[in-house]
Design a protein around this motif. Structure first.
Motif, mmCIF file in Angstrom:
data_model
loop_
_atom_site.group_PDB
_atom_site.id
_atom_site.type_symbol
_atom_site.label_atom_id
_atom_site.label_comp_id
_atom_site.label_asym_id
_atom_site.label_seq_id
_atom_site.Cartn_x
_atom_site.Cartn_y
_atom_site.Cartn_z
ATOM 1 N N LEU A 30 79.414 -16.858 116.753
ATOM 2 C CA LEU A 30 79.409 -18.122 116.013
ATOM 3 C C LEU A 30 80.791 -18.548 115.513
ATOM 4 O O LEU A 30 80.973 -19.668 115.067
ATOM 5 C CB LEU A 30 78.486 -17.997 114.804
ATOM 6 C CG LEU A 30 77.000 -17.979 115.132
ATOM 7 C CD1 LEU A 30 76.218 -17.375 113.993
ATOM 8 C CD2 LEU A 30 76.528 -19.382 115.400
ATOM 9 N N GLU A 78 70.552 -17.600 108.474
ATOM 10 C CA GLU A 78 70.865 -18.501 109.574
ATOM 11 C C GLU A 78 70.183 -19.841 109.348
ATOM 12 O O GLU A 78 70.781 -20.902 109.472
ATOM 13 C CB GLU A 78 70.397 -17.860 110.894
ATOM 14 C CG GLU A 78 71.038 -18.450 112.132
ATOM 15 C CD GLU A 78 70.466 -19.786 112.529
ATOM 16 O OE1 GLU A 78 71.242 -20.634 113.005
ATOM 17 O OE2 GLU A 78 69.252 -20.017 112.372
ATOM 18 N N LEU A 82 73.482 -21.461 107.662
ATOM 19 C CA LEU A 82 74.372 -21.701 108.805
ATOM 20 C C LEU A 82 73.909 -22.891 109.633
ATOM 21 O O LEU A 82 74.701 -23.752 110.002
ATOM 22 C CB LEU A 82 74.474 -20.443 109.674
ATOM 23 C CG LEU A 82 75.000 -19.205 108.960
ATOM 24 C CD1 LEU A 82 75.093 -18.025 109.903
ATOM 25 C CD2 LEU A 82 76.358 -19.477 108.335
ATOM 26 N N ARG A 83 72.602 -22.937 109.921
ATOM 27 C CA ARG A 83 72.127 -24.006 110.800
ATOM 28 C C ARG A 83 72.405 -25.404 110.253
ATOM 29 O O ARG A 83 72.822 -26.280 111.012
ATOM 30 C CB ARG A 83 70.639 -23.823 111.111
ATOM 31 C CG ARG A 83 70.226 -24.623 112.342
ATOM 32 C CD ARG A 83 68.751 -24.539 112.626
ATOM 33 N NE ARG A 83 68.313 -23.170 112.859
ATOM 34 C CZ ARG A 83 67.023 -22.844 112.963
ATOM 35 N NH1 ARG A 83 66.091 -23.763 112.849
ATOM 36 N NH2 ARG A 83 66.687 -21.598 113.175
ATOM 37 N N ARG A 86 75.761 -26.591 111.337
ATOM 38 C CA ARG A 86 76.189 -26.569 112.727
ATOM 39 C C ARG A 86 76.112 -27.956 113.335
ATOM 40 O O ARG A 86 75.125 -28.655 113.220
ATOM 41 C CB ARG A 86 75.339 -25.582 113.503
ATOM 42 C CG ARG A 86 75.989 -25.097 114.764
ATOM 43 C CD ARG A 86 75.448 -23.782 115.248
ATOM 44 N NE ARG A 86 74.010 -23.742 115.278
ATOM 45 C CZ ARG A 86 73.288 -22.844 114.634
ATOM 46 N NH1 ARG A 86 73.868 -21.932 113.898
ATOM 47 N NH2 ARG A 86 71.981 -22.858 114.708
ATOM 48 N N HIS A 93 85.471 -26.578 108.969
ATOM 49 C CA HIS A 93 85.224 -25.229 109.465
ATOM 50 C C HIS A 93 85.208 -24.218 108.326
ATOM 51 O O HIS A 93 84.872 -23.077 108.517
ATOM 52 C CB HIS A 93 86.284 -24.855 110.498
ATOM 53 C CG HIS A 93 87.671 -24.886 109.933
ATOM 54 N ND1 HIS A 93 88.364 -26.054 109.732
ATOM 55 C CD2 HIS A 93 88.482 -23.908 109.507
ATOM 56 C CE1 HIS A 93 89.534 -25.780 109.203
ATOM 57 N NE2 HIS A 93 89.637 -24.486 109.059
ATOM 58 N N LYS A 187 70.007 -21.859 120.303
ATOM 59 C CA LYS A 187 69.440 -21.735 118.968
ATOM 60 C C LYS A 187 68.850 -20.326 118.782
ATOM 61 O O LYS A 187 69.098 -19.652 117.780
ATOM 62 C CB LYS A 187 68.355 -22.790 118.785
ATOM 63 C CG LYS A 187 68.009 -23.063 117.342
ATOM 64 C CD LYS A 187 67.130 -24.284 117.235
ATOM 65 C CE LYS A 187 65.806 -23.922 116.601
ATOM 66 N NZ LYS A 187 64.855 -25.033 116.603
#
Lengths: 294, 385, 257, 316
Positions: A30, A78, A82-83, A86, A93, A187
């Motif tokens: 990632l 996640e 995180l998702r 994204r 970043h 994913k």
């Protein structure tokens, strides 16, 4: 004395290496530094303490419990931190870094509230088994830790290079868009990565609990920072680098204590980070390419 | 862009004005120098600063519980009437200072108890001292606390009293000549304890084989212990909190180090046994409070405390309990809640019977009292013979 | 001669993106760089602006070897570029984008900026005037306070040109400026580039819109698989066998895919 | 009259808010050129220890100590900054994190100088030095009807307020200039900025060093306000806390740092009951913010809207 210290160093180094593997896996796929990894490791250790100490479960069940709990944590991490970041427009970043710092603070303080601030003992009969050769006592746990770290490294390497899922993982790591065009379910791969990394963290947690008989909410931070230092040392996203880096750090910390000033023990990791970043940002084993990615 | 510039400053000044305006409220103080009521009962308000939230909240809780129990008992006696104003410091120097300011802004406060940690105390006490308000530490054991000023006292047994007592007794019995030392160097309490240990060891002419340190959150002490083991000491002086100390003992025993450990104030807790189990045997500490003592004063305190709060008291609760009795006694002798008179009376405290023994203050305001040396044997604290 | 590209080779991990390419551009020319996708055109831009350093070869700009010097210094020397995939400062206003382009033309530092010295204020005023003048040139003056990412696509492309012009370049590199533009926009782009040329600025342009290239350029170099295939006037290029084959071949590839 | 209004408790909190605003700005400035520094606690510590040691051991005036502290921090900023600025965002964050920890470990271990974790006591207090000075020129707080104690804290508060205003003025002026545009363009697109003729290394070092300077300044002031420092004051947690001020308040506009520091310093004081859950709230806050509003509570759009409402529809 030297031999004993080398054993100490290898034990510590193997633990560092296992923690670093979790970091490096997430970073490799990632490109994210998961600042919460240390705390997931800590949760794994607490699950182990709770399972063996309070619930009286056998050790193997405690291992499974720790893996399950940390895997679920990984999934939640996640899914909720995180998702959402994204592919979102205008997200720097740095956002995942800050977001996972948030998770780490949350987990550390939650453990404070649930388990209290102090050390919890991790007493299992397994951790009492030892072999004495001459004046040197080696505990079975120490050997197990070393073997598990080697197995994890070999396993991960094979998994990444030989299996279909592993290949998809590497494709995703190379380029998210291309991988999804090639029909990789990115994913799923990303979830898998974070879950596997977290489970490895959970295993490390139990091992540390057994080896040192101490589990506390603060252990995540200090171990997490060490893990971070190792992946920079070994090269971001590099499995072998994580292993070697872990052993180097473990041994140099131990040697510093043995022949130098134990007060500076914690500084070694950070001095290493700084020196490596300045001299060879891609790490000892890293390739230049990974550095270009942000 | 100039507009933004201006806006920024206008917002900032509004914020600051609001803050200043807020200062107006809530500060209507009545002149309350002497509050002797009709029936001759002297009433006074004491401020308490305690570590109530965060990692070390357990300490603050024990202290405030001890104080509350003492308040109840003292007020029941009917000679003085004490009111407590409790503020949280969260274990941080800046927040402790905020709390102190909040307490001091109330003129009717006669004196302060706390804060909990030495690092907080160092920030708070000079300020309180300058304002002419007496302050007493009940858990601050580092050197140099009462020396801060004339208004600064402590009833906590300092490490400089506890540690030498423990080392002397341990050396007497074991005949130790060589000692190794280990301490947490990033914590003020354990560092302060170490300084005393090192000084004592040198004064006693003991040979120090090695000095090792560890840091907060560390869980692997094997490297340090291996080194200690190889220097073959007769005794290990460990300035550690019980959390880390117990783990160190556990790892040491596993390694085959079976010599006694001498610890400081922070090591003295039943928790050490809970964590390390049998490995805790052989720990020697000096303490003013021995929980399993058969002294009726202590058993009564233990029972009352447990009835009130549902758990066993510890050293911090007991010291806080006695602290309020010391204050109450000074208040009686001062005859009023006047700060100056109170301070004079407090400094003159002599041989006051508390549950932990007889209290007196020396010329700088440090406690003079006897300590008991304990050791852990067969999983229990017993008096060290 | 404004720029001379001499035997440039660039390898990326064993694969050559450019092989021994040379060309030179005369002052005031509009020079085209064309070729199928992946021919190495943008790589050549990256060589000239030294975003990547060439593996071998050198680049001479106005008689000076600029190979390997820092990108910002190259801009200071008078080369400025636009990007194939627009790289504006998306959160800044249109005017500020152009003002950033004028960075190398101004000098105030921290001290003079904070204390607003006389020289700084004068410089700032001048910069605003010049930037507004450039915005007028590209037809965006009325949008000067719009945040760049809210501009229409064609407008963003023109803004990028204005930003590059603000650095007062002698050589302007345009990377597919007409990409995604409709016919009307392309026409006005043509006019814009001609105006730029009339100001004495040399233009090196990468473009896929062949009619535009043929109409616009004085000379053209064709790249194919990192190698120079042909060079000449638009007419010569249009009739070059190798070029036709390369392009037709590419067409076929596209049909296959 | 003044004597009744001034409550030292509020002045004290106000002072800590102002110090935290400085710290938040020390994160904001490097961030405005796209650099995340987790070393603010370390720089703060360098400032604090430098000033404290100079004033304790050499009897230097506080002003000189504070300036020296800020300069020492920025010197370290340059030394570390120049090589590490080749690193992109995440790496820089980790390098600065490492630096901060190394600095703390040095404070802990350099016993002879810093007294280790026991910390430095007896640091001259800013307000009392001002009081002494005022008395020296024949001024007594009683002349304006306030107590010595009130004067001490009022003077600290005012000194800090002036400094914060000067810093804000500095940063805002810089932002609206050639330098500020360069920083902001580096933040938005480093490569494009470089090809516009901007020497990115130079500007990154400038903003990084300014951040170190502000953090060092805040640290030195912290030492002289609180009168006692120990390495625990400059831990990783402090760095994260400061980061949260900026990220929560809004990392794109400077007023965001001011708001973040103000709100999050005041919150635990006003709402004592949240104090226990403070860090849990912080953690959730960071996660939610990044997912929902990564730019923080305040951003340029929101400010514009506020402005729009105020001026009743008049667009400038």
């Amino acid at each position: 004395m030297l031999l004993e210290q080398i054993i100490n160093g290898i034990t510590l180094g193997s633990i560092y290496a296992i923690i670093a593997l979790g970091f490096t896996l997430v970073f490799g796929v990632l490109g994210i530094i998961n600042m919460a990894h240390g705390e997931i490791f800590m949760v794994g250790a607490f699950v182990g303490v709770t399972a063996t100490g309070i619930l009286g479960w056998p050790l193997w069940l405690a291992f499974i419990a720790a893996i399950v709990v940390t895997s679920i944590l990984g999934y939640l991490l996640e899914r909720f931190t995180l998702r959402p970041l994204r592919g979102k427009k205008g997200v720097s970043h740095l956002a995942p870094l800050i977001s996972t710092i948030g998770v780490s603070i949350l987990l550390e303080n939650l453990s404070h509230h649930i388990f209290g601030a102090g050390n919890k003992p991790f007493n299992t009969s397994f951790s009492q088994i030892s072999i004495t050769i001459g004046s040197i006592t080696i505990y079975l746990v120490q050997i197990v830790i070393f073997i598990i770290s080697i197995l994890l490294m070999i396993g991960l390497t094979i998994w990444l290079s030989k299996t279909k899922a592993g290949k998809a993982l590497r494709a995703t790591a190379d380029n998210l868009e291309t991988a999804s065009i090639l029909g990789v379910d990115t994913k799923k791969i990303i979830i898998l990565t974070v879950v596997v990394a977290s489970a490895i963290g959970g295993i490390a947690g139990i091992l540390v609990g057994m080896a040192f008989n101490s589990v506390s909410p603060q252990m995540g931070l200090s171990m997490g920072l060490k893990g971070l230092a190792i992946i920079i040392l070994g090269g971001m996203g590099n499995v072998k680098g994580a292993m070697v880096g872990g052993l180097i750090l473990g041994l140099s910390e131990t040697m510093l204590v043995a022949y130098g000033d134990s007060g500076y023990r914690d500084a070694i990791a950070f001095i290493m980070i700084i020196v490596i970043l300045l001299l060879r940002p891609q790490g000892i084993f890293g390739s230049k390419v990974s550095q270009e990615r942000r | 862009m100039r507009g933004l510039n201006k806006k920024l400053f206008s917002i900032l000044s509004i914020i600051m004005l609001l803050l200043l305006a807020a200062c107006g409220g809530g500060n209507t103080t009545t002149d309350s120098n002497s509050n002797k009521s009709e029936d001759g009962v002297i009433s006074a308000k004491f401020g308490v600063i305690a570590y109530l939230t965060g990692a070390g909240a357990a300490y603050g809780e024990a202290i405030t519980n001890g104080l509350k129990l003492a308040q109840k008992d003292i007020n029941a006696l009917g000679e003085v009437n004490i009111e407590l104003v409790i503020e949280d410091s969260a274990g941080k120097a800046d927040q402790a200072l905020n709390a102190a300011q909040k307490i001091m802004s109330d003129d009717s406060i006669t004196a302060i108890i706390g804060p909990t940690l030495s690092t907080e105390f160092f920030a708070v006490a000079p300020e309180v001292d300058l304002n002419g308000i007496p302050i007493m530490g009940t858990s601050t054991t580092v050197d140099g606390i009462p020396e801060i000023g004339d208004y600064v006292f402590r009833n906590a047994v300092p490490e400089s009293l506890a540690i030498p007592a423990a080392i002397k007794k341990a050396v007497e019995r074991t005949g130790a000549k060589k000692v190794a030392m280990i301490y947490g160097n990033d914590d003020a309490l354990t560092k302060g304890g170490f300084d005393v240990m090192e000084r004592t060891a040198k004064e006693m002419g003991l040979e120090i084989t090695t000095i090792e340190t560890y840091q907060e959150g560390q869980s692997d002490y094997n490297a340090q212990l291996t080194k200690i083991k190889n220097t073959n000491p007769d005794l290990i002086l460990a300035s550690a909190l019980y959390n880390e100390g117990a783990v160190i003992m556990d790892q040491a025993r596993k390694m085959g180090i079976n010599i006694p450990f001498v610890g400081g104030n922070g090591f003295n807790s039943p928790q050490a046994i809970a964590i390390a189990g049998d490995a805790a045997n052989g720990l020697i500490v000096a303490t003013p409070y021995f929980g399993d003592s058969t002294d009726p004063k202590i058993t009564k305190f233990n029972e009352d405390y447990e009835a009130e709060f549902g758990k066993k008291p510890d050293q911090f609760a007991a010291q806080a309990y006695d602290a309020l009795f010391i204050y109450a006694d000074a208040l009686k002798r001062a005859g009023s809640a006047d700060k100056e008179a109170f301070k004079e009376a407090l400094a003159a405290t002599k041989d006051l019977e508390g549950i932990l023994g007889k209290f007196s203050f020396d010329e700088v305001g440090d406690v003079i009292m006897d300590v008991t040396v304990l050791e852990i044997k067969d999983g229990k604290f017993i008096e060290f013979e | 001669m404004v720029i001379e590209v001499k035997n440039i080779t660039k390898n990326f991990g064993g694969i050559s993106a450019l092989k021994d390419v040379s060309f030179s551009i005369n002052k005031g020319e509009i020079f085209g760089l064309i070729g199928p996708n992946g021919a190495g055109k943008t790589t050549m831009f990256n060589m000239i602006t030294n975003i990547y350093e060439p593996t071998s070869g050198e680049i001479i700009f106005q008689g000076e070897n600029i190979t390997g010097i820092k990108p910002y210094k190259i801009t200071e020397k008078g080369i400025c570029r636009t990007y194939q995939n627009i790289r504006l400062f998306s959160q800044m206003s249109t005017l500020h984008n152009v003002m950033v382009g004028g960075h190398s033309q101004s000098h105030s530092g921290v001290f003079s900026s904070v204390f607003r010295t006389k020289a700084q204020r004068k410089e700032e005023q001048l910069l605003i005037e010049r930037s507004e003048e450039l915005l007028e040139l590209v037809g965006l003056l009325e949008h000067k306070d719009t945040i760049a990412e809210n501009l229409a696509y064609g407008q963003q492309r023109r803004l990028e040109i204005a930003r590059a012009l603000a650095s007062n370049p002698s050589l302007l590199l345009l990377d597919e400026p007409a990409a995604g533009m409709n016919e009307k926009e392309t026409d006005s782009l043509y006019d814009l580039i001609k105006t730029v040329q009339s100001r004495g600025i040399t233009v090196l342009i990468i473009e896929h819109d062949m009619p535009l290239v043929m109409k616009l350029c004085d000379r053209i170099t064709v790249l194919n698989f990192g190698e120079k295939l042909a060079e000449g006037t638009p007419e010569e290029i249009q009739n070059n066998e190798a070029v036709i084959e390369a392009y037709l071949g590419k067409e076929e590839d596209e049909v296959d895919a | 009259m003044l004597g009744e209004i001034l409550n030292t408790y509020y002045l004290q909190i106000g002072s800590f808010i102002l110090i935290n605003i400085m710290l938040a700005i020390s994160v904001y400035v490097p961030l405005s050129s796209g650099q995340l520094s987790l070393g603010s606690a370390g720089f703060m510590g360098v400032g604090a220890y430098t000033s404290a040691l100079l004033t304790i051991h050499f009897d230097l005036p506080i002003v000189i100590g504070i300036i020296a502290g800020a300069l020492a921090a920025s010197a370290l900023g340059v030394i570390v900054g120049i090589p590490s600025l080749r690193l992109s965002g995440v790496y820089l964050a980790i390098a600065t994190l490492g630096l901060g920890e190394v600095i703390r470990v040095i404070f802990v271990n350099w016993d002879s100088l810093t007294r280790g974790s026991v910390g430095l006591t007896g640091i001259p207090q800013l307000g009392r030095e001002i009081l002494e000075f005022a008395r020296g020129v024949g001024f007594e707080p009683a002349m304006i009807g306030i107590k010595n104690n009130q004067f001490v804290f009022l003077s600290i508060f005012l000194v800090l307020l002036v400094l914060v205003i000067v810093i804000l003025w500095f940063v805002v002026r810089q932002q609206n200039s050639r330098v500020g545009r360069a920083l902001s363009s580096i933040n938005l697109d480093e490569k494009a900025a470089e090809s516009m003729g901007i020497n990115i290394t130079y500007y990154k070092v400038i903003s990084f060093t300014q951040g170190a300077f502000f953090a060092g300044l805040a640290g030195a002031l912290f030492a002289h306000v609180i009168g006692y420092i120990s390495p625990a004051d400059f831990s990783y947690h402090r760095a994260v806390e400061v980061l949260i001020f900026t990220v929560f308040g809004g990392s794109e506009v400077i007023i965001g740092s001011v708001f973040g520091a103000f709100f999050l310093t005041l919150m635990p004081e006003v709402l004592r009951f949240v104090s226990e859950f403070r860090y849990i709230i912080y953690g959730i806050l960071l996660v939610v913010l990044m997912a929902v509003r990564p730019q923080g509570i305040l951003d340029a759009n929101l400010l514009k809207k506020i402005k729009f409402k105020r001026s009743k529809g008049g667009i400038r």
